[in-house]
Design a protein around this motif. Structure first.
Motif, PDB file in Angstrom:
ATOM      1  N   ALA A  41       0.848  -1.198   0.000  1.00 17.43           N
ATOM      2  CA  ALA A  41       0.000   0.000   0.000  1.00 17.43           C
ATOM      3  C   ALA A  41       0.878   1.241   0.000  1.00 17.43           C
ATOM      4  O   ALA A  41       0.606   2.216  -0.707  1.00 17.43           O
ATOM      5  CB  ALA A  41      -0.927  -0.008   1.205  1.00 17.43           C
ATOM      6  N   ALA A  42       1.954   1.197   0.780  1.00 17.77           N
ATOM      7  CA  ALA A  42       2.840   2.354   0.858  1.00 17.77           C
ATOM      8  C   ALA A  42       3.536   2.572  -0.478  1.00 17.77           C
ATOM      9  O   ALA A  42       3.721   3.714  -0.909  1.00 17.77           O
ATOM     10  CB  ALA A  42       3.867   2.147   1.962  1.00 17.77           C
ATOM     11  N   ILE A  89       2.318   1.846  -3.400  1.00 24.98           N
ATOM     12  CA  ILE A  89       1.332   2.440  -4.307  1.00 24.98           C
ATOM     13  C   ILE A  89       1.094   3.895  -3.933  1.00 24.98           C
ATOM     14  O   ILE A  89       0.853   4.747  -4.777  1.00 24.98           O
ATOM     15  CB  ILE A  89       0.025   1.618  -4.282  1.00 24.98           C
ATOM     16  CG1 ILE A  89       0.290   0.270  -4.941  1.00 24.98           C
ATOM     17  CG2 ILE A  89      -1.102   2.355  -4.976  1.00 24.98           C
ATOM     18  CD1 ILE A  89      -0.882  -0.661  -4.953  1.00 24.98           C
ATOM     19  N   ASP A  90       1.205   4.185  -2.629  1.00 27.56           N
ATOM     20  CA  ASP A  90       1.034   5.564  -2.180  1.00 27.56           C
ATOM     21  C   ASP A  90       2.294   6.396  -2.427  1.00 27.56           C
ATOM     22  O   ASP A  90       2.379   7.540  -1.996  1.00 27.56           O
ATOM     23  CB  ASP A  90       0.687   5.598  -0.689  1.00 27.56           C
ATOM     24  CG  ASP A  90      -0.824   5.558  -0.479  1.00 27.56           C
ATOM     25  OD1 ASP A  90      -1.548   5.828  -1.447  1.00 27.56           O
ATOM     26  OD2 ASP A  90      -1.265   5.282   0.647  1.00 27.56           O
ATOM     27  N   GLY A  91       3.279   5.811  -3.058  1.00 28.86           N
ATOM     28  CA  GLY A  91       4.442   6.599  -3.449  1.00 28.86           C
ATOM     29  C   GLY A  91       5.489   6.774  -2.369  1.00 28.86           C
ATOM     30  O   GLY A  91       6.280   7.702  -2.423  1.00 28.86           O
ATOM     31  N   ALA A  92       5.502   5.895  -1.374  1.00 28.00           N
ATOM     32  CA  ALA A  92       6.509   6.002  -0.331  1.00 28.00           C
ATOM     33  C   ALA A  92       7.711   5.143  -0.703  1.00 28.00           C
ATOM     34  O   ALA A  92       7.577   3.953  -0.924  1.00 28.00           O
ATOM     35  CB  ALA A  92       5.933   5.540   1.004  1.00 28.00           C
ATOM     36  N   ARG A 102      10.927   6.797   3.224  1.00 31.19           N
ATOM     37  CA  ARG A 102       9.607   7.209   3.714  1.00 31.19           C
ATOM     38  C   ARG A 102       8.905   6.084   4.469  1.00 31.19           C
ATOM     39  O   ARG A 102       8.300   6.279   5.501  1.00 31.19           O
ATOM     40  CB  ARG A 102       8.724   7.603   2.521  1.00 31.19           C
ATOM     41  CG  ARG A 102       8.928   9.017   2.091  1.00 31.19           C
ATOM     42  CD  ARG A 102       7.952   9.863   2.844  1.00 31.19           C
ATOM     43  NE  ARG A 102       8.306  11.254   2.787  1.00 31.19           N
ATOM     44  CZ  ARG A 102       7.676  12.128   2.037  1.00 31.19           C
ATOM     45  NH1 ARG A 102       6.689  11.742   1.288  1.00 31.19           N
ATOM     46  NH2 ARG A 102       8.028  13.378   2.060  1.00 31.19           N
ATOM     47  N   ASN A 105      -4.604   8.520   6.665  1.00 30.54           N
ATOM     48  CA  ASN A 105      -4.572   7.394   5.732  1.00 30.54           C
ATOM     49  C   ASN A 105      -4.945   7.843   4.327  1.00 30.54           C
ATOM     50  O   ASN A 105      -4.303   7.472   3.357  1.00 30.54           O
ATOM     51  CB  ASN A 105      -5.558   6.315   6.186  1.00 30.54           C
ATOM     52  CG  ASN A 105      -4.881   5.198   6.935  1.00 30.54           C
ATOM     53  OD1 ASN A 105      -4.179   4.389   6.343  1.00 30.54           O
ATOM     54  ND2 ASN A 105      -5.059   5.173   8.231  1.00 30.54           N
ATOM     55  N   TYR A 149      -2.170  10.264   2.831  1.00 30.50           N
ATOM     56  CA  TYR A 149      -0.759   9.883   2.754  1.00 30.50           C
ATOM     57  C   TYR A 149      -0.219   9.840   1.319  1.00 30.50           C
ATOM     58  O   TYR A 149       0.854  10.367   1.035  1.00 30.50           O
ATOM     59  CB  TYR A 149      -0.549   8.530   3.437  1.00 30.50           C
ATOM     60  CG  TYR A 149       0.895   8.151   3.574  1.00 30.50           C
ATOM     61  CD1 TYR A 149       1.758   8.938   4.333  1.00 30.50           C
ATOM     62  CD2 TYR A 149       1.409   7.036   2.935  1.00 30.50           C
ATOM     63  CE1 TYR A 149       3.090   8.606   4.454  1.00 30.50           C
ATOM     64  CE2 TYR A 149       2.745   6.704   3.054  1.00 30.50           C
ATOM     65  CZ  TYR A 149       3.576   7.488   3.812  1.00 30.50           C
ATOM     66  OH  TYR A 149       4.905   7.163   3.924  1.00 30.50           O
ATOM     67  N   GLY A 150      -0.990   9.213   0.429  1.00 27.65           N
ATOM     68  CA  GLY A 150      -0.529   9.114  -0.953  1.00 27.65           C
ATOM     69  C   GLY A 150      -0.383  10.481  -1.608  1.00 27.65           C
ATOM     70  O   GLY A 150       0.577  10.740  -2.340  1.00 27.65           O
ATOM     71  N   LYS A 183       0.129  13.295  -0.061  1.00 29.82           N
ATOM     72  CA  LYS A 183       1.240  13.997   0.591  1.00 29.82           C
ATOM     73  C   LYS A 183       2.561  13.591  -0.062  1.00 29.82           C
ATOM     74  O   LYS A 183       3.405  14.435  -0.352  1.00 29.82           O
ATOM     75  CB  LYS A 183       1.251  13.632   2.085  1.00 29.82           C
ATOM     76  CG  LYS A 183       1.861  14.675   2.976  1.00 29.82           C
ATOM     77  CD  LYS A 183       1.794  14.260   4.432  1.00 29.82           C
ATOM     78  CE  LYS A 183       3.050  13.524   4.814  1.00 29.82           C
ATOM     79  NZ  LYS A 183       2.980  12.897   6.144  1.00 29.82           N
ATOM     80  N   ASN A 184       2.700  12.300  -0.308  1.00 32.03           N
ATOM     81  CA  ASN A 184       3.931  11.817  -0.930  1.00 32.03           C
ATOM     82  C   ASN A 184       4.113  12.336  -2.342  1.00 32.03           C
ATOM     83  O   ASN A 184       5.226  12.413  -2.846  1.00 32.03           O
ATOM     84  CB  ASN A 184       3.950  10.284  -0.962  1.00 32.03           C
ATOM     85  CG  ASN A 184       4.251   9.717   0.396  1.00 32.03           C
ATOM     86  OD1 ASN A 184       4.767  10.416   1.259  1.00 32.03           O
ATOM     87  ND2 ASN A 184       3.920   8.452   0.587  1.00 32.03           N
TER      88      ASN A 184
END
Lengths: 304, 394
Positions: free
Chosen positions: A197-198, A200-203, A207, B136, B139-140, B142-143
C-alpha cells in the motif's frame, strides 16, 4: 480489575449453595497473596536494608552490622555522596558519576535501537545476496559475549585512539544481535500489504521506514530501550577498561572506587557506599517503572 | 438503506461533476500523453503477460485482456488460478516475466507502482494502523507533493462520498469492517487514478455486509466512471459486479465475456462448473445415430447441434433448467432417484441420481416435492455439449 475484585465481594443475594465455592476461592486467593508477599519481601528486603543502613553512622554499621531502622542521617550522607569530590583526584562527585551513567545508558540504548532497526530493516525488506546468512552471522555473535572478546575489543579501541572518550566507550558496544533479532521478528509480523500500500502511495524505502515502520515499532522501541538502558547502566568491566580518566567514571564503578579510596585510617564509609548503591539502583528502576506499560505492550501487543 | 445509498450516489455524482476540474491538476503529464489515443486505446491492455517465479513455477501463462474506459472487469477463478498474481502485475507489485502491460497507452512494465496511475484496495485493507483515517487518505497525496488545501479538499470530498466524515479522526482499529472497507476505497478515490484494482476486498466481511458493499462498489464505480479490475473467487460477486468476467484457470484465460454470456454459453466444463450456483450438472454421454446414450439409458435426440460428430461428450445441464416429474405424468426422460432435498426458501434443490450420474435440480419451492417413480426432463435447447476429453464447448 473488576473481574478480580468481584469474587471477593460478598454477594448477599447469592444462593446458599454458592457459598462453599466462594469460600474455596477465597482461600485460594489468600494463599496466592501469601506467595506474592513472600516474593515481594525477598525482592525488596535487601534494598530496604541497604537504604536504611545508608542513613546510619559508619561506626554503627561497622560495630552492629546492617540496620533495619531509620538512622536519621539521610540528608548528610546523600549530600556528601552526591556533592563532595572524591576519588583519587578528589574531583569526581556522585552527581557527575550519575550523569556519566545516564550518558552511557542513553548512548548505549539509543545506539543499539538505531543500529539494530536499520539492520533488521535491511534483512527483512531488502533482497540482497546472503541476507539470511548475514542475519545468522549477526545472530551468532550472541555466542560471543563481551567478556570473551574484551581483549581484541580493547586492542581495537586503543589503536583507534579512542580510550577515555565517549565514542570509544559507546560505539563498540552498540551492535546488538538481540535487538536485531527482536526487530526482525517484529518487522516480519507486519503484513506485506502495508508495504505494498505504501509503495502504491508513493513512499520510497526511506519514507516507509520513517512514516510507517518506525511509528509502528514505537512500543517495541520502548521495550528494547528499557532493556538496553539497564544493561548499559550496569556495565562495569567495559568502562573499567576503556576509561581511566576519573571524570568519566560511571556510578557503578564509583561504588567500588569510593569504598576503596575512602578507607581511612579507621572505618570505611559504609554508609556512603550503600547510599551510592541505592543511587545506582534508583534510575534503572525508575525507567522500568515509567516505561513498564509500554514495555509490556511492546512485548505482547500487536497493533497491526 | 435506500436513503443512504441514494445520498452516496448523489455525493458521487457531485464529485463526478467536480472531477474534470481536478483532473488536470492531478495528472497533467499522463493526461496529456494519453489524450490523443484516449478514445482508441483501452485503459488497460495486458498483452501476453507471463509470470514465472525464480523457482520455475508459472503463475500466469500468457494472458491477454483489455479493459475499456469505465469498464469493470472481474477476474474470477479458484485459488491458485493466478488471478491475484495478474492483478499484482498490473499494480506493479510483481515483475512481469514476459509480455507487456499498458495503462492508458503507456507501457508500465518497468514503472513504479506509485507512477502507474492506479489505486488498489487490499483484501485486509492494509490501512496504516498508526494513522487516523484522514492521514490514511492523505498519505498518498502527501507523498506526491500535493498542496495542503488540495489534499484537504479531496479528503473531504471522498469522505462525503463514502459517508465516513464522522470517522476521519479515528484510527482504523476503532472502525468496523465495513467502515475500514470504505476507508480503503477512499484512499483510492482521493488519488483520481485511471484504474482501480480490487483484490478480494469483500472477503473479510460478513455475508450481509458483503452484499451491501458489493452494491456500493458497483454504484461508486459507475458514478466515478473509472475503469476497474476486481479479483474474487466468489462467482456470485463476479456475476453481479462485472461488465465483463474473465474466468481464469491454471494461469490461463478460460473465457472472457459478459456475465450473462458466460452463464449462458460457458466455453468449457471448467467455466460451466465454476459459474452458477448450484453448479451445472456434467454428465458423461455418447452421441450416436440420433440418440443420446447416458449410462445404460438412451434418449432419442433428433437434432444434434450442427457440426457435432457422433462420439463421447460431456453433457451440461443447469439445475434450474432440469425438471423432475413423476414418470406417470410424462413419458420419456431419464429415470431419477431422489436422494436428498435442500430447502433454500424460494426454491429447493433435489439431489439424486439419473443414469448413474449425480444430478442436482432446482425447483420452485411452491411446487410439491414429486413422489413415486421419477424422471428427469430437459429441453434440448438447454443442453450444453462439451468435448469429453478437452472439456471445450462443442
Amino acid at each position: 480489575m473488576t473481574a478480580l475484585a468481584d469474587p471477593l465481594a460478598p454477594a448477599p443475594a447469592a444462593p446458599a449453595a454458592a457459598r462453599p465455592v466462594n469460600r474455596a476461592r477465597r482461600r485460594a486467593q489468600i494463599l496466592h497473596h501469601i506467595v506474592l508477599i513472600f516474593g515481594v519481601l525477598l525482592m525488596c528486603g535487601p534494598m530496604v536494608v541497604t537504604f536504611m543502613s545508608s542513613t546510619w553512622d559508619p561506626v554503627v554499621i561497622h560495630s552492629e552490622g546492617l540496620q533495619l531502622g531509620y538512622g536519621g542521617k539521610f540528608l548528610e550522607t546523600y549530600e556528601t555522596v552526591l556533592l563532595k569530590g572524591g576519588g583519587f583526584t578528589g574531583e569526581i562527585t556522585g552527581t557527575l558519576m550519575l550523569w556519566n551513567s545516564v550518558l552511557l545508558g542513553l548512548g548505549f540504548a539509543i545506539g543499539k535501537i538505531v543500529i539494530s532497526m536499520l539492520a533488521a530493516y535491511a534483512i527483512v525488506y531488502f533482497r540482497f545476496p546472503f541476507a539470511s546468512l548475514a542475519f545468522w552471522v549477526i545472530f551468532a555473535t550472541l555466542l560471543l559475549p563481551l567478556e570473551v572478546r574484551i581483549l581484541p575489543s580493547y586492542e581495537v579501541v586503543q589503536r583507534l585512539g579512542m580510550l577515555n572518550s565517549w565514542s570509544g566507550l559507546i560505539l563498540p558496544l552498540i551492535a546488538s544481535a538481540t535487538a536485531t533479532f527482536f526487530f526482525r521478528q517484529f518487522f516480519r509480523s507486519i503484513p506485506d500489504e502495508l508495504l505494498e500500500a505504501a509503495r502504491i502511495d508513493g513512499a520510497g524505502p526511506f519514507r516507509f521506514f520513517v512514516d510507517i515502520l518506525a511509528p509502528l515499532s514505537k512500543t517495541m522501541m520502548a521495550a528494547i530501550f528499557i532493556i538496553m538502558f539497564v544493561v548499559g547502566w550496569n556495565q562495569y568491566l567495559w568502562p573499567a577498561l576503556m576509561t581511566t580518566d576519573e571524570s568519566m567514571f560511571t556510578i557503578v564503578r564509583g561504588i567500588r572506587q569510593i569504598l576503596q579510596v575512602w578507607i581511612g585510617a579507621n572505618i570505611p564509609d559504609y554508609n556512603q557506599a550503600l547510599a551510592l548503591a541505592i543511587l545506582a539502583m534508583a534510575p534503572p528502576a525508575l525507567v522500568v517503572l515509567v516505561f513498564q506499560r509500554m514495555f509490556i505492550k511492546g512485548l505482547v501487543e500487536t497493533e497491526k | 438503506m435506500t436513503v443512504t445509498l441514494d445520498a452516496a450516489a448523489n455525493a458521487a455524482a457531485n464529485a463526478a461533476v467536480n472531477a474534470p476540474a481536478s483532473a488536470p491538476a492531478n495528472a497533467p503529464v499522463i493526461a496529456a500523453a494519453a489524450a490523443p489515443a484516449a478514445s482508441a486505446e483501452p485503459t488497460l491492455v495486458i498483452d501476453g503477460a507471463v509470470k514465472r517465479y525464480p523457482n520455475g513455477a508459472v503463475a500466469v501463462r500468457g494472458v491477454t485482456i483489455e479493459v475499456g474506459q469505465g469498464e469493470l472487469v472481474v477476474f474470477v477463478g479458484p485459488s491458485g488460478c493466478g488471478k491475484s498474481t495478474l492483478l499484482r502485475m498490473v499494480a506493479g507489485l510483481e515483475d512481469i516475466t514476459e509480455g507487456e502491460i499498458r495503462i492508458a497507452g503507456r507501457r508500465v512494465n518497468e514503472v513504479e507502482p506509485a507512477e502507474r496511475d492506479i489505486a488498489m484496495v487490499f483484501q485486509n485493507y492494509a490501512l496504516y494502523p498508526h494513522m487516523t483515517v484522514r492521514q490514511n487518505l492523505a498519505y498518498g497525496l502527501k507523498n506526491r507533493g500535493t498542496d495542503k488545501a488540495e489534499i484537504a479538499r479531496k479528503v473531504a470530498e471522498a469522505a462525503a462520498m463514502l459517508q465516513i466524515e464522522d470517522f476521519l479522526d479515528r484510527k482504523p482499529s476503532q472502525l468496523s469492517g465495513g467502515q475500514r472497507q470504505r476507508v480503503a476505497m477512499g484512499r483510492c478515490i482521493v488519488r483520481d487514478p485511471s484504474l482501480f484494482l480490487f483484490d478480494e476486498p469483500l472477503s473479510n466481511l460478513d455475508a450481509r455486509l458483503r452484499t451491501q458493499m458489493r452494491l456500493e462498489i458497483r454504484k461508486l464505480q459507475r458514478r466515478l466512471k473509472v475503469s476497474a479490475i476486481y479479483v474474487t473467487h466468489d462467482q456470485v460477486e463476479a456475476m453481479t459486479l462485472a461488465d465483463r468476467i474473465v474466468v481464469l484457470n491454471g494461469g490461463q484465460v478460460e473465457q472472457v465475456g459478459a456475465p450473462s454470456e458466460v452463464y449462458a454459453r460457458p466455453a468449457s466444463t471448467f467455466v460451466a462448473a465454476f459459474i452458477g450456483a448450484p453448479a451445472m450438472n456434467l454428465i458423461p454421454a455418447e452421441l450416436a445415430g440420433g440418440a443420446l446414450r447416458i449410462g445404460a439409458e438412451a434418449v432419442p435426440f433428433a437434432a444434434p447441434p450442427a457440426g457435432m460428430a457422433p462420439g463421447f461428450v460431456t453433457l451440461g445441464l443447469r439445475p434450474e433448467k432440469a425438471r423432475v416429474v413423476p414418470q406417470a405424468e410424462r413419458a420419456g426422460g431419464l429415470p431419477f432417484t431422489l436422494d436428498a432435498v435442500e430447502e433454500l426458501g424460494a426454491s429447493r434443490l433435489l439431489h439424486g441420481r439419473a443414469a448413474g450420474a449425480d444430478v442436482v435440480t432446482a425447483a420452485d419451492a411452491a411446487l410439491p416435492i414429486p413422489q413415486g417413480p421419477l424422471a428427469l426432463h430437459a429441453d434440448p435447447a438447454d443442453l450444453h455439449f462439451f468435448d469429453a476429453v478437452t472439456g471445450t464447448r462443442l
